[in-house]
Design an enzyme around this catalytic site. Structure first.
Site, PDB file in Angstrom:
ATOM      1  N   GLY A  31       0.788  -1.222   0.000  1.00 36.03           N
ATOM      2  CA  GLY A  31       0.000   0.000   0.000  1.00 36.03           C
ATOM      3  C   GLY A  31       0.820   1.272   0.000  1.00 36.03           C
ATOM      4  N   CYS A 239     -27.769  -9.511 -16.005  1.00 36.08           N
ATOM      5  CA  CYS A 239     -27.185  -9.179 -17.313  1.00 36.08           C
ATOM      6  C   CYS A 239     -28.198  -9.531 -18.407  1.00 36.08           C
ATOM      7  CB  CYS A 239     -25.889  -9.947 -17.516  1.00 36.08           C
ATOM      8  SG  CYS A 239     -25.219  -9.809 -19.186  1.00 36.08           S
ATOM      9  N   CYS A 242     -26.323 -12.545 -20.696  1.00 36.91           N
ATOM     10  CA  CYS A 242     -26.032 -13.886 -20.167  1.00 36.91           C
ATOM     11  C   CYS A 242     -26.838 -14.205 -18.911  1.00 36.91           C
ATOM     12  CB  CYS A 242     -24.532 -14.033 -19.883  1.00 36.91           C
ATOM     13  SG  CYS A 242     -23.975 -13.183 -18.405  1.00 36.91           S
ATOM     14  N   CYS A 264     -22.898  -7.355 -18.648  1.00 34.75           N
ATOM     15  CA  CYS A 264     -21.678  -7.542 -17.872  1.00 34.75           C
ATOM     16  C   CYS A 264     -20.604  -6.617 -18.424  1.00 34.75           C
ATOM     17  CB  CYS A 264     -21.157  -8.974 -18.003  1.00 34.75           C
ATOM     18  SG  CYS A 264     -22.209 -10.212 -17.284  1.00 34.75           S
ATOM     19  N   CYS A 270     -18.738 -12.699 -19.764  1.00 34.58           N
ATOM     20  CA  CYS A 270     -20.086 -12.746 -20.322  1.00 34.58           C
ATOM     21  C   CYS A 270     -20.117 -13.667 -21.545  1.00 34.58           C
ATOM     22  CB  CYS A 270     -20.514 -11.331 -20.704  1.00 34.58           C
ATOM     23  SG  CYS A 270     -22.267 -11.152 -21.051  1.00 34.58           S
TER      24      CYS A 270
END
Lengths: 290, 256
Positions: A31, A239, A242, A264, A270
């Site tokens: 970080g 979605c 899909c 998606c 997808c």
């Protein structure tokens, strides 16, 4: 152009060594933003110069590379960076998340869980999470050094005071391994829980000249208030291609009468679901059947 | 009784020029000390040295910390000093814009110190912010407004609320009434006097306005050219000035 025009992966070896040192330091201090001498790349700032340099320093000739932009493999940014590495490094490229060893991404984490053999490289516009509240770099560095992170909560406080909930929906600040507060780049906060993963995650900011990292299986906590806990939000919709209900969705306007569809944002995921027979409300087969 | 703050021979030089030198005094809990003097006499330099904003070139600034008793704030580590700066100390700037975050709402400004010391409950933070805005006479429905929508006097009162919310023991004030008109000044002074008495605060007030110290300060220190020329009880110094400069200062006040 002749094959000798570029060193492998565009950057010279000294530069790659310098970047690798920054990456190692970043992994050693999860970080922490490591300054590095960012090079001019043959693309404008904001197009992923930081991510490209980190990818170039990680690539070996045996690698298979995937590049995604907002989850998609076929947008301008993704196509041009993929082409860049095809030309300068000659590495194999793929659109399949599973087959890639190095994935450079802008604004998304792939839906499919990554493995220990993979490296995920993020493009970062502004690496400093405290920047918009404290413009002085000297001061923000001191705040990181002394773990003075109260200001980050002031931002979340302002969100709740103005909008009634934490309205920050992307670039949602996280704390890595209980120490450094980090900007996870502008990924949707839906992706924040996925930051705890098996793959190495590297973040490159070219213009701001910073590299930082999350080592595999690191603890990554999204900041919040006790009475306003963090929530990984997404559009409340399946979605339309899909039918997936657990993925992050893009909203697409499809006509001028208020018609819209949700798909998606991860095109590879997808596509694979559709190939396996999953169907959504507006997929071509469903429309033909109607 | 141990002093809350003990200043010993503090000096600060800007190159060959004297900022302030040979300043020593003790401040006891609950006491308000005024520092007066003309522009350039070293009052603000001294205050900044005491509050840790400037590093003095010589001397000690001992503060009675809650955990470890008397500690020299000049030699203590920076994290410790900054921790003091947001818990036991408060600093009220002359210009409210220096002490506030202008792009953050009033509530956020008051809450910042609470969050800096670990408050993580939005409801509690907001409740305390409302309480403190009330104490400095800012209406609760202004809590989500930005400071730049406030008048100068309100900004100054907001700055005071923001500083006092963590219950500090020592407040540094640099010309707290500077730039405000007299009626607003009077209200602010009234408010400050009430808060100081009510919370039992110790305070060091730097000002060039003798009326301010007459109203607020128990003790007075007069500075000229970086040196302390006279100290004593406020009324004593103002009513019976001994040093030539103090006499000049007192006689310079315009009578209406």
């Amino acid at each position: 152009m002749s094959d000798q025009a570029y060193n492998f992966a565009y950057l010279d070896e000294q530069t790659k060594r310098m970047i690798r040192r920054a990456i190692l330091k970043g992994i050693a201090i999860p970080g922490y933003q490591v300054p590095f001498a960012s090079r001019e790349m043959p693309m404008p700032y904001g197009w992923g110069t930081g991510g490209v340099q980190v990818s170039a320093a990680c690539l070996v000739p045996e690698d298979t590379m995937k590049v995604i932009d907002q989850g998609a493999d076929d947008t301008t940014n993704a196509v041009s960076i993929r082409k860049f590495f095809e030309n300068t490094a000659g590495v194999a490229t793929t659109e399949k998340t599973r087959e890639a060893t190095v994935i450079q991404t802008r604004h998304r984490i792939p839906e499919e869980a990554l493995t220990e053999d993979q490296i995920l490289v993020y493009q970062v516009p502004i690496p400093e999470p405290l920047r918009f509240l404290e413009p002085r770099e000297t001061e923000t560095r001191k705040m990181h050094a002394l773990e003075e992170y109260g200001l980050m909560h002031v931002k979340l406080y302002e969100d709740i005071a103005q909008h009634g909930n934490i309205a920050t929906a992307y670039a949602y600040p996280v704390r890595v391994e209980g120490r450094y507060v980090m900007d996870p780049s502008p990924i949707p906060k839906f992706d924040n829980p996925k930051l705890e993963m098996a793959a190495i995650q590297l973040f490159g900011a070219g213009r701001e000249q910073r590299i930082y990292a999350i080592p595999p299986y690191s603890k990554v906590v999204s900041l919040d208030f006790e009475d306003y806990p963090f929530e990984a939000s997404k559009a409340n919709h399946p979605c339309d291609l899909c039918g997936a209900e657990h993925t992050y969705l893009d909203e697409v306007i499809i006509d001028d009468e208020g018609g819209r569809m949700f798909v998606c944002s991860d095109t590879d995921y997808c596509g694979e679901r559709q190939a396996n027979g999953h169907r959504g409300r507006l997929s071509p087969e469903m429309e033909a059947a109607q | 009784m141990t002093p809350l703050l003990s200043v010993q021979n503090v000096a600060k030089y800007y190159g060959s020029r004297v900022g302030c030198e040979e300043v020593s005094f003790d401040l006891y809990p609950g006491e308000v000390m005024g520092i007066v003097g003309e522009s350039g006499s070293g009052k603000s330099t001294l205050l900044n040295c005491l509050a840790g904003h400037l590093a003095p070139d010589a001397g000690k600034v001992l503060f009675d910390t809650r955990a470890n008793g008397m500690q020299d704030t000049v030699t203590m580590s920076e994290p410790e000093r900054r921790m003091l700066g947001r818990t036991d100390w408060a600093f009220v700037h002359q210009n409210a814009r220096d002490g506030l975050r202008m792009s953050v709402s009033a509530g956020g400004n008051v809450g910042e110190r609470l969050m800096a010391v670990g408050a993580r409950h939005y409801g509690d933070i907001r409740e305390q912010a409302v309480d403190w805005l009330g104490r400095v006479e800012i209406a609760a429905d202004r809590i989500d407004d930005r400071p730049r929508q406030f008048s100068g006097g309100m900004q100054q009162r907001l700055q005071i609320a923001r500083n006092l919310v963590t219950g500090p023991r020592l407040v540094f004030m640099d010309e707290p009434t500077g730039g405000l008109d007299v009626s607003v000044q009077a209200r602010l002074l009234d408010l400050l006097r009430g808060l100081v008495r009510e919370m039992g605060l110790s305070a060091i007030i730097v000002t060039h306005d003798l009326a301010v110290v007459r109203l607020l300060a128990d003790r007075l220190m007069v500075m000229k050219s970086g040196q302390v020329v006279e100290t004593g009880l406020t009324d004593q110094v103002l009513d019976d000035p001994q040093h030539a400069y103090t006499q000049l200062l007192v006689s310079s006040v315009l009578q209406v």
